[in-house]
Design a protein around this motif. Structure first.
Motif, PDB file in Angstrom:
ATOM      1  N   LYS A  36       0.830  -1.207   0.000  1.00 25.98           N
ATOM      2  CA  LYS A  36       0.000   0.000   0.000  1.00 25.98           C
ATOM      3  C   LYS A  36       0.867   1.261   0.000  1.00 25.98           C
ATOM      4  O   LYS A  36       0.630   2.186  -0.769  1.00 25.98           O
ATOM      5  N   THR A  37       1.856   1.284   0.896  1.00 23.69           N
ATOM      6  CA  THR A  37       2.693   2.483   0.987  1.00 23.69           C
ATOM      7  C   THR A  37       3.496   2.667  -0.302  1.00 23.69           C
ATOM      8  O   THR A  37       3.605   3.780  -0.825  1.00 23.69           O
ATOM      9  N   TYR A  38       4.009   1.582  -0.818  1.00 26.29           N
ATOM     10  CA  TYR A  38       4.787   1.647  -2.062  1.00 26.29           C
ATOM     11  C   TYR A  38       3.914   2.228  -3.182  1.00 26.29           C
ATOM     12  O   TYR A  38       4.340   3.119  -3.920  1.00 26.29           O
ATOM     13  N   VAL A  99      -0.120   9.974   3.197  1.00 30.85           N
ATOM     14  CA  VAL A  99      -0.347  10.002   4.640  1.00 30.85           C
ATOM     15  C   VAL A  99      -0.415   8.552   5.099  1.00 30.85           C
ATOM     16  O   VAL A  99      -1.403   7.860   4.876  1.00 30.85           O
ATOM     17  N   ASP A 100       0.677   8.109   5.684  1.00 29.55           N
ATOM     18  CA  ASP A 100       0.828   6.708   6.056  1.00 29.55           C
ATOM     19  C   ASP A 100       0.292   6.464   7.466  1.00 29.55           C
ATOM     20  O   ASP A 100       0.429   7.335   8.327  1.00 29.55           O
ATOM     21  N   GLU A 101      -0.261   5.280   7.698  1.00 29.94           N
ATOM     22  CA  GLU A 101      -0.747   4.885   9.031  1.00 29.94           C
ATOM     23  C   GLU A 101      -1.719   5.928   9.593  1.00 29.94           C
ATOM     24  O   GLU A 101      -1.624   6.314  10.764  1.00 29.94           O
ATOM     25  N   VAL A 102      -2.635   6.360   8.750  1.00 25.40           N
ATOM     26  CA  VAL A 102      -3.493   7.499   9.124  1.00 25.40           C
ATOM     27  C   VAL A 102      -4.385   7.194  10.328  1.00 25.40           C
ATOM     28  O   VAL A 102      -4.805   8.100  11.052  1.00 25.40           O
ATOM     29  N   MET A 144      -3.935   8.068   1.286  1.00 28.06           N
ATOM     30  CA  MET A 144      -3.753   7.713   2.691  1.00 28.06           C
ATOM     31  C   MET A 144      -3.681   6.196   2.791  1.00 28.06           C
ATOM     32  O   MET A 144      -4.375   5.490   2.050  1.00 28.06           O
ATOM     33  N   THR A 145      -2.852   5.699   3.684  1.00 25.64           N
ATOM     34  CA  THR A 145      -2.788   4.255   3.880  1.00 25.64           C
ATOM     35  C   THR A 145      -2.984   3.922   5.353  1.00 25.64           C
ATOM     36  O   THR A 145      -2.681   4.735   6.237  1.00 25.64           O
ATOM     37  N   THR A 146      -3.508   2.750   5.589  1.00 26.77           N
ATOM     38  CA  THR A 146      -3.683   2.284   6.957  1.00 26.77           C
ATOM     39  C   THR A 146      -3.781   0.761   6.947  1.00 26.77           C
ATOM     40  O   THR A 146      -4.286   0.178   5.992  1.00 26.77           O
ATOM     41  N   ASN A 147      -3.286   0.160   7.994  1.00 26.90           N
ATOM     42  CA  ASN A 147      -3.339  -1.302   8.088  1.00 26.90           C
ATOM     43  C   ASN A 147      -4.599  -1.795   8.787  1.00 26.90           C
ATOM     44  O   ASN A 147      -4.691  -2.986   9.107  1.00 26.90           O
ATOM     45  N   VAL A 148      -5.564  -0.903   9.039  1.00 23.55           N
ATOM     46  CA  VAL A 148      -6.797  -1.414   9.673  1.00 23.55           C
ATOM     47  C   VAL A 148      -7.470  -2.373   8.698  1.00 23.55           C
ATOM     48  O   VAL A 148      -7.398  -2.215   7.479  1.00 23.55           O
TER      49      VAL A 148
HETATM   50 MG   LIG Z   1       2.451   0.840   4.867  1.00 25.27          MG
END
Ligand SMILES: [Mg+2]
Ligand SMILES: Nc1ncnc2c1ncn2[C@@H]1O[C@H](COP(=O)(O)OP(=O)(O)O)[C@@H](O)[C@H]1O
Length: 242
Positions: A36-38, A99-102, A144-148
């Motif tokens: 996702k972040t990539y 916006v990572d881990e938002v 924006m990314t999030t691992n939820v």
């Molecule tokens: Mg990530």
């Protein structure tokens, strides 16, 4: 192994379609280690590197828009933060803000993030040094990314703002291609299980590297732990046979 079209996953096709259509506010959510972040940093970023903001519980407004910094001889200068830099990137046309881990941002920081990522028509910010009002360039985009695991786990203010949210449920095919060929199938399969059984792409990257130095058995123990090492090695043997 060539990653077949059907294995690419609808989520990555959806992201490509959404960005190609010019959608410039997207949330990517889902299990960690899928890319996702990539993708947020690279997908649809034609010019200039993206600005990346990693949210924590301690994120401050200053880390988003900027802060005053001492520059010696008693004077202070305004140092712009990543959001304002992304607004003004590419000669004022605007660039990508990631916006990572938002999900970790809260309170004032979350409010500021929402203000800075508001629509081009609404977003405004007053430069504290010059007093000038600025607005995002026309090509400013936000991912924006999030691992939820579930979108509903995000704050409602955020959910309302970002109309396009994609659940990323499998590694990006290009990320799988970075692995040795025999690991690609098992890594894809390992990423699809439920949360308690899932094996991340990052662990396969580490295994791939480590096994060259100390052999597959020991690498599997070091990376996947004693309890799961033999299952992973079995999966590799089965994949090799097929
Ligand atoms: Mg990530
Ligand atoms: N498209 C890609 N091409 C090459 N490597 C990738 C790609 N996507 C992800 N990766 C690699 O996979 C790992 C996990 O990706 P990351 O974006 O951090 O996942 P997430 O944000 O979903 O947790 C990183 O080491 C990253 O560099």
């Amino acid at each position: 192994m060539i990653i077949e079209e059907r294995e690419m996953g609808q989520c990555w096709r959806d992201l490509a379609d959404v960005l190609a259509a010019g959608i410039d506010r997207v949330v990517l959510y889902g299990p960690p280690g899928t890319g996702k972040t990539y993708a947020a940093l690279h997908a649809g970023v034609a010019r200039g590197p993206a600005e990346r903001l990693v949210c924590t519980e301690d994120l401050t407004t200053g880390e988003i828009t900027g802060t005053w910094m001492p520059v010696g001889d008693g004077t202070w200068r305004w140092r712009e933060g990543p959001a304002i830099r992304a607004w003004a990137a590419n000669g004022g046309r605007g660039g990508r803000l990631v916006v990572d881990e938002v999900d970790r941002a809260s309170g004032d920081a979350l409010s500021t993030l929402l203000a800075m990522t508001d629509s081009l028509e609404s977003a405004r910010w007053r430069h504290p040094e010059t007093g000038e009002w600025t607005r995002p360039g026309p090509e400013f985009s936000v991912v924006m990314t999030t691992n939820v695991e579930e979108f509903d786990d995000l704050p409602s203010a955020l959910r309302d703002r970002f109309a396009v949210r994609l659940r990323v449920d499998r590694p990006h095919p290009d990320a799988l291609e970075c692995l040795s060929e025999d690991l690609r199938g098992p890594a894809l399969a390992g990423s699809l299980g439920d949360e308690s059984r899932r094996l991340s792409l990052r662990s396969f990257y580490a295994f791939d590297r480590l096994r060259r130095h100390c052999g597959a058995s020991r690498a599997a123990e070091l990376v996947f732990g004693d309890a799961r090492a033999s299952a992973v090695l079995d999966a590799l043997r089965v994949a090799a046979l097929s």
